[in-house]
Design a protein around this motif. Structure first.
Motif, PDB file in Angstrom:
ATOM      1  N   MET A 198       0.824  -1.201   0.000  1.00 36.28           N
ATOM      2  CA  MET A 198       0.000   0.000   0.000  1.00 36.28           C
ATOM      3  C   MET A 198       0.864   1.260   0.000  1.00 36.28           C
ATOM      4  N   ASN A 199       2.023   1.188  -0.631  1.00 38.11           N
ATOM      5  CA  ASN A 199       2.900   2.356  -0.655  1.00 38.11           C
ATOM      6  C   ASN A 199       3.378   2.717  -2.051  1.00 38.11           C
ATOM      7  N   LEU A 200       2.793   2.118  -3.078  1.00 38.50           N
ATOM      8  CA  LEU A 200       3.282   2.355  -4.436  1.00 38.50           C
ATOM      9  C   LEU A 200       3.132   3.811  -4.852  1.00 38.50           C
ATOM     10  N   HIS A 201       2.019   4.420  -4.530  1.00 43.66           N
ATOM     11  CA  HIS A 201       1.819   5.808  -4.924  1.00 43.66           C
ATOM     12  C   HIS A 201       2.858   6.709  -4.268  1.00 43.66           C
ATOM     13  N   ARG A 202       3.149   6.465  -3.012  1.00 40.67           N
ATOM     14  CA  ARG A 202       4.168   7.262  -2.319  1.00 40.67           C
ATOM     15  C   ARG A 202       5.542   7.078  -2.965  1.00 40.67           C
ATOM     16  N   LEU A 203       5.859   5.833  -3.339  1.00 39.60           N
ATOM     17  CA  LEU A 203       7.145   5.581  -3.991  1.00 39.60           C
ATOM     18  C   LEU A 203       7.227   6.244  -5.363  1.00 39.60           C
ATOM     19  N   LEU A 204       6.104   6.249  -6.084  1.00 41.45           N
ATOM     20  CA  LEU A 204       6.077   6.943  -7.378  1.00 41.45           C
ATOM     21  C   LEU A 204       6.284   8.450  -7.196  1.00 41.45           C
ATOM     22  N   LEU A 205       5.641   9.015  -6.196  1.00 44.71           N
ATOM     23  CA  LEU A 205       5.820  10.443  -5.939  1.00 44.71           C
ATOM     24  C   LEU A 205       7.280  10.763  -5.635  1.00 44.71           C
ATOM     25  N   LYS A 206       7.934   9.874  -4.914  1.00 43.60           N
ATOM     26  CA  LYS A 206       9.340  10.093  -4.592  1.00 43.60           C
ATOM     27  C   LYS A 206      10.193  10.088  -5.846  1.00 43.60           C
ATOM     28  N   ARG A 207       9.909   9.136  -6.763  1.00 47.68           N
ATOM     29  CA  ARG A 207      10.666   9.101  -8.024  1.00 47.68           C
ATOM     30  C   ARG A 207      10.406  10.365  -8.841  1.00 47.68           C
ATOM     31  N   GLN A 208       9.172  10.853  -8.803  1.00 44.81           N
ATOM     32  CA  GLN A 208       8.871  12.087  -9.531  1.00 44.81           C
ATOM     33  C   GLN A 208       9.641  13.259  -8.936  1.00 44.81           C
ATOM     34  N   GLU A 209       9.655  13.358  -7.620  1.00 43.31           N
ATOM     35  CA  GLU A 209      10.379  14.453  -6.959  1.00 43.31           C
ATOM     36  C   GLU A 209      11.874  14.407  -7.265  1.00 43.31           C
ATOM     37  N   GLN A 210      12.407  13.204  -7.447  1.00 51.23           N
ATOM     38  CA  GLN A 210      13.824  13.040  -7.751  1.00 51.23           C
ATOM     39  C   GLN A 210      14.142  13.261  -9.221  1.00 51.23           C
ATOM     40  N   GLY A 211      13.105  13.458 -10.026  1.00 40.96           N
ATOM     41  CA  GLY A 211      13.318  13.603 -11.463  1.00 40.96           C
ATOM     42  C   GLY A 211      13.741  12.316 -12.131  1.00 40.96           C
ATOM     43  N   ARG A 212      13.372  11.188 -11.531  1.00 43.12           N
ATOM     44  CA  ARG A 212      13.730   9.872 -12.065  1.00 43.12           C
ATOM     45  C   ARG A 212      12.465   9.017 -12.246  1.00 43.12           C
ATOM     46  N   PRO A 213      11.612   9.392 -13.162  1.00 35.31           N
ATOM     47  CA  PRO A 213      10.394   8.594 -13.335  1.00 35.31           C
ATOM     48  C   PRO A 213      10.724   7.180 -13.789  1.00 35.31           C
TER      49      PRO A 213
END
Length: 449
Positions: A1-16
């Motif tokens: 139940m944390n995939l969305h949070r992990l995706l947001l982190k990748r977006q913030e890092q500029g590493r989609p």
């Protein structure tokens, strides 16, 4: 139940998470519609045999014209646009790609693309269930050896059933049966692309206007797609396929726990721990009010008085004894949910279902009396349909898998309803994609799987 949070982190890092989509058909298009709306995902490239067809698909799902304008993968990675190409192998091999979505629906192409992806260190989300059933257990083993994920496609019914089974088992319960619903009558097994629209209440002209593919819809109707999907579920969960194919018992959600329990306890099952498909129609063609035509289910057992008392206290749907319970999901979103698989592979290193063993196969059954010299036309065609049976039985009989029952010539007559074997066929050519698929399948047969 944390995939969305992990995706947001990748977006913030500029590493989609950069994705290659192979095949811009219906399933691929549904994923493509949602991908730009999902933070942390970037469709780096789309490969299709026809660029005009791919552009038409993007237009239907309202992609901005400039979004598909990158001339190559490097530009796409730099600008956030998408590269459209006919060269699937080049796209898969590109170092910017992290996850490959194989959505062609062609079993031979699926095997080729998956192996190419794994050789280049990419995770594979196999939308192509036809390829998965043909040789998925071998591909999963190869993916593990390569240190990448080989995953079933979330949103499609096999992955959703695997999720339900995993949830129930993780809770400490035994699974009695699991599967999906569909619209089924025995006469549907004989359906052809020429007769399929009669069963759907459509004219051929209406189907053409709606862009409906008669072979695809015929595969849904004649039982082949159900056989393929239940084989995939059996291989991913260890649940057993019926010895001589699915029974398609008519059932609504309220009937699941009573019907899908062992026959010596008043149900229809020969044993516990099986896959099965329930029909949304009674055998006289009447629609069951609470049918599960678009959904998935699992039936499980409360093996203690305390568990059964808890079922009753919290309104769990059970059989008349309170021992067997059912959990279901009434519908699925197909490719609109596929991002779950992509994110799980890239961010957790986990598949949303994957073959663990080769326990089931989907084999070709003659739709009518076939003459020597006839050429089989495969899934959704007019000559054969696919039946789910145990893999051991398939291997012992030398059965022809439905994924290889296309473009091959019969060496002798085959009666309607008979299972086709390799002895019924002229030796097929060893060249081309079909030859590659046969070779991969032979590797799986020869292996310990």
């Amino acid at each position: 139940m944390n995939l969305h949070r992990l995706l947001l982190k990748r977006q913030e890092q500029g590493r989609p998470v950069r994705v290659a989509v192979i095949g811009a058909g219906k399933f691929g298009s549904m994923f493509l519609h949602q991908a730009p709306r999902t933070p942390g995902l970037h469709v780096l490239g789309i490969a299709d045999l026809s660029i005009p067809r791919a552009r038409a698909a993007l237009s239907r799902i309202h992609w901005a014209p400039e979004a598909g304008g990158a001339p190559d993968a490097a530009t796409a990675a730099r600008t956030g646009a998408t590269w459209l190409t006919e060269d699937a192998l080049a796209l898969i091999a590109d170092p910017h790609v992290e996850v490959v979505v194989e959505a062609t629906g062609d079993p031979a192409a699926g095997l080729i693309h998956a192996r190419h992806a794994m050789r280049h260190g990419k995770h594979v989300v196999m939308v192509n269930v036809e390829a998965d059933v043909l040789a998925g257990p071998l591909l999963a083993r190869e993916a593990a050896a390569a240190g990448v994920v080989y995953s079933m496609a979330y949103g499609d019914q096999p992955a959703l059933v695997a999720e339900l089974v995993d949830t129930i088992r993780t809770g400490g319960f035994s699974v009695i049966a699991a599967g999906k619903g569909t619209k089924y009558l025995p006469a549907y097994h004989d359906s052809t692309p020429e007769t399929v629209w009669d069963f759907y209440g459509l004219t051929a002209e209406q189907a053409r206007e709606g862009g409906m593919n008669p072979r695809m819809f015929n595969s849904f109707l004649d039982g082949t797609k159900s056989g393929i999907e239940m084989a995939a579920i059996a291989n991913a969960t260890g649940l057993a396929p019926p010895e001589d194919g699915l029974a398609f018992p008519p059932a609504g959600t309220s009937q699941l726990p009573d019907l899908l329990r062992p026959h010596n306890e008043g149900g229809t099952l020969a044993r516990k721990g099986v896959v099965e498909v329930v029909s949304s129609l009674t055998r006289d063609g009447a629609e069951i009010p609470d049918n599960l035509r678009w959904g998935v289910y699992v039936v499980f057992e409360g093996d203690t008085d305390y568990a059964r008392r808890c079922f009753a206290e919290y309104g769990v749907a059970t059989d008349s004894t309170g021992r067997y319970a059912a959990l279901w999901r009434p519908y699925h979103f197909i490719g609109l949910e596929l991002g779950v698989s992509v994110a799980s592979a890239a961010l957790r290193g986990e598949p949303t279902g994957s073959p663990e063993s080769w326990s089931a196969d989907c084999v070709a059954i003659a739709k009518r009396d076939l003459a020597a010299g006839e050429v089989l036309d495969g899934e959704g065609g007019a000559t054969v349909w696919g039946k789910c049976i145990p893999a051991a039985r398939s291997r012992g009989l030398g059965a022809v898998p439905i994924g290889l029952a296309h473009g091959v010539r019969l060496a002798r007559p085959v009666r309607q309803g008979a299972l086709l074997t390799e002895a019924d066929l002229h030796p097929p050519p060893a060249e081309g994609p079909a030859g590659v698929a046969r070779a991969v399948r032979a590797e799986m047969i020869a292996s310990s799987l």
